[in-house]
Scaffold this motif. Structure first.
Motif, PDB file in Angstrom:
ATOM      1  N   TYR A 136     -32.198 116.890  41.029  1.00  0.00           N
ATOM      2  CA  TYR A 136     -33.180 117.434  41.959  1.00  0.00           C
ATOM      3  C   TYR A 136     -32.975 116.794  43.334  1.00  0.00           C
ATOM      4  O   TYR A 136     -32.305 115.779  43.465  1.00  0.00           O
ATOM      5  CB  TYR A 136     -34.611 117.189  41.458  1.00  0.00           C
ATOM      6  N   THR A 137     -33.568 117.388  44.360  1.00  0.00           N
ATOM      7  CA  THR A 137     -33.517 116.868  45.724  1.00  0.00           C
ATOM      8  C   THR A 137     -34.787 116.074  45.973  1.00  0.00           C
ATOM      9  O   THR A 137     -35.895 116.590  45.811  1.00  0.00           O
ATOM     10  CB  THR A 137     -33.394 118.024  46.734  1.00  0.00           C
ATOM     11  N   ASP A 138     -34.625 114.814  46.366  1.00  0.00           N
ATOM     12  CA  ASP A 138     -35.755 113.903  46.548  1.00  0.00           C
ATOM     13  C   ASP A 138     -36.109 113.798  48.033  1.00  0.00           C
ATOM     14  O   ASP A 138     -35.388 113.167  48.809  1.00  0.00           O
ATOM     15  CB  ASP A 138     -35.388 112.526  45.993  1.00  0.00           C
ATOM     16  N   PRO A 139     -37.230 114.394  48.468  1.00  0.00           N
ATOM     17  CA  PRO A 139     -37.600 114.324  49.881  1.00  0.00           C
ATOM     18  C   PRO A 139     -37.966 112.907  50.320  1.00  0.00           C
ATOM     19  O   PRO A 139     -37.889 112.581  51.499  1.00  0.00           O
ATOM     20  CB  PRO A 139     -38.798 115.273  49.994  1.00  0.00           C
ATOM     21  N   ALA A 140     -38.346 112.027  49.388  1.00  0.00           N
ATOM     22  CA  ALA A 140     -38.686 110.647  49.730  1.00  0.00           C
ATOM     23  C   ALA A 140     -37.446 109.815  50.054  1.00  0.00           C
ATOM     24  O   ALA A 140     -37.557 108.706  50.560  1.00  0.00           O
ATOM     25  CB  ALA A 140     -39.453 109.997  48.581  1.00  0.00           C
ATOM     26  N   GLN A 141     -36.251 110.345  49.740  1.00  0.00           N
ATOM     27  CA  GLN A 141     -34.996 109.634  50.010  1.00  0.00           C
ATOM     28  C   GLN A 141     -34.086 110.479  50.897  1.00  0.00           C
ATOM     29  O   GLN A 141     -32.907 110.640  50.609  1.00  0.00           O
ATOM     30  CB  GLN A 141     -34.272 109.302  48.701  1.00  0.00           C
ATOM     31  N   ALA A 142     -34.625 111.033  51.957  1.00  0.00           N
ATOM     32  CA  ALA A 142     -33.852 111.835  52.931  1.00  0.00           C
ATOM     33  C   ALA A 142     -33.162 113.024  52.268  1.00  0.00           C
ATOM     34  O   ALA A 142     -32.017 113.340  52.554  1.00  0.00           O
ATOM     35  CB  ALA A 142     -32.837 110.953  53.654  1.00  0.00           C
ATOM     36  N   ASN A 143     -33.868 113.691  51.345  1.00  0.00           N
ATOM     37  CA  ASN A 143     -33.347 114.846  50.609  1.00  0.00           C
ATOM     38  C   ASN A 143     -32.067 114.521  49.834  1.00  0.00           C
ATOM     39  O   ASN A 143     -31.164 115.340  49.720  1.00  0.00           O
ATOM     40  CB  ASN A 143     -33.133 116.054  51.526  1.00  0.00           C
ATOM     41  N   LEU A 144     -32.011 113.336  49.279  1.00  0.00           N
ATOM     42  CA  LEU A 144     -30.881 112.905  48.465  1.00  0.00           C
ATOM     43  C   LEU A 144     -30.888 113.659  47.147  1.00  0.00           C
ATOM     44  O   LEU A 144     -31.941 113.826  46.524  1.00  0.00           O
ATOM     45  CB  LEU A 144     -30.989 111.401  48.205  1.00  0.00           C
TER      46      LEU A 144
END
Length: 186
Positions: A143-151
């Motif tokens: 998944y894409t994590d918005p809390a980690q700069a969309n990592l």
């Protein structure tokens, strides 16, 4: 390495090499160090050429190139858990026959068998059907994590296998024509 097997009739050629490439010192956009991507494997090639007569030539060759890739598929957009381990390679076998029908005409027939192996296995193994748990998203897939700069984090959901085999036969005829002081092939 190469040379004659039977003087003026049969010749051999062989080569081998070992490849070891490492991508190191990489960091993703969340400032997390990525593991080294390591590509390694040998390559072997062998060929035998036989001049059966002044007008016939037969050639057989084989190339084998397996490659293993550790921590593949990571760029600055990915977390280390999203990597794969790759098992790749190729095998190419060819048989060629050439018939020189005179100084200006030839016929060539070639059979080639190509086999490619491409398998990527996730480094993080997921259960068959993980239960939905919003507090453990990495255990459920990628998944894409918005809390980690969309990592892009988590794990690949599946093993990717793209293996194929191809057989090819080709025949080519040639005729040389002299026009003035030049020659042309048709």
């Amino acid at each position: 390495v190469g040379g004659p097997i039977l003087r003026d009739r049969v010749f051999f050629y062989g080569s081998a090499r070992y490849q070891h490439d490492t991508k190191w010192g990489r960091i993703n956009k969340a400032n997390v160090e990525l593991p080294d991507e390591v590509r390694k494997g040998p390559e072997f090639f062998g060929k035998i050429t036989a001049s059966l007569s002044a007008s016939h030539q037969l050639t057989a060759s084989h190339r084998h190139h397996p490659i293993d890739v550790d921590y593949n598929g990571l760029s600055s957009d990915f977390a280390p858990s999203a990597a794969t381990v790759g098992n790749r390679g190729s095998r190419v076998t060819a048989l060629d026959w050439a018939w020189f029908q005179g100084p200006h005409r030839s016929l060539s027939v070639r059979y080639q068998r190509t086999q490619e192996f491409n398998e990527d296995v996730p480094v993080t193994v997921l259960p068959d059907l993980p239960p939905f748990d919003p507090s453990r998203l990495t255990a459920m897939g990628q998944y894409t994590d918005p809390a980690q700069a969309n990592l892009i984090t988590g794990a690949k959901e599946f093993t990717n296998v793209q293996n194929y085999r191809r057989h090819e036969v080709r025949a080519t005829g040639g005729q040389y024509f002299g026009v003035g002081r030049t020659s042309h092939l048709l």
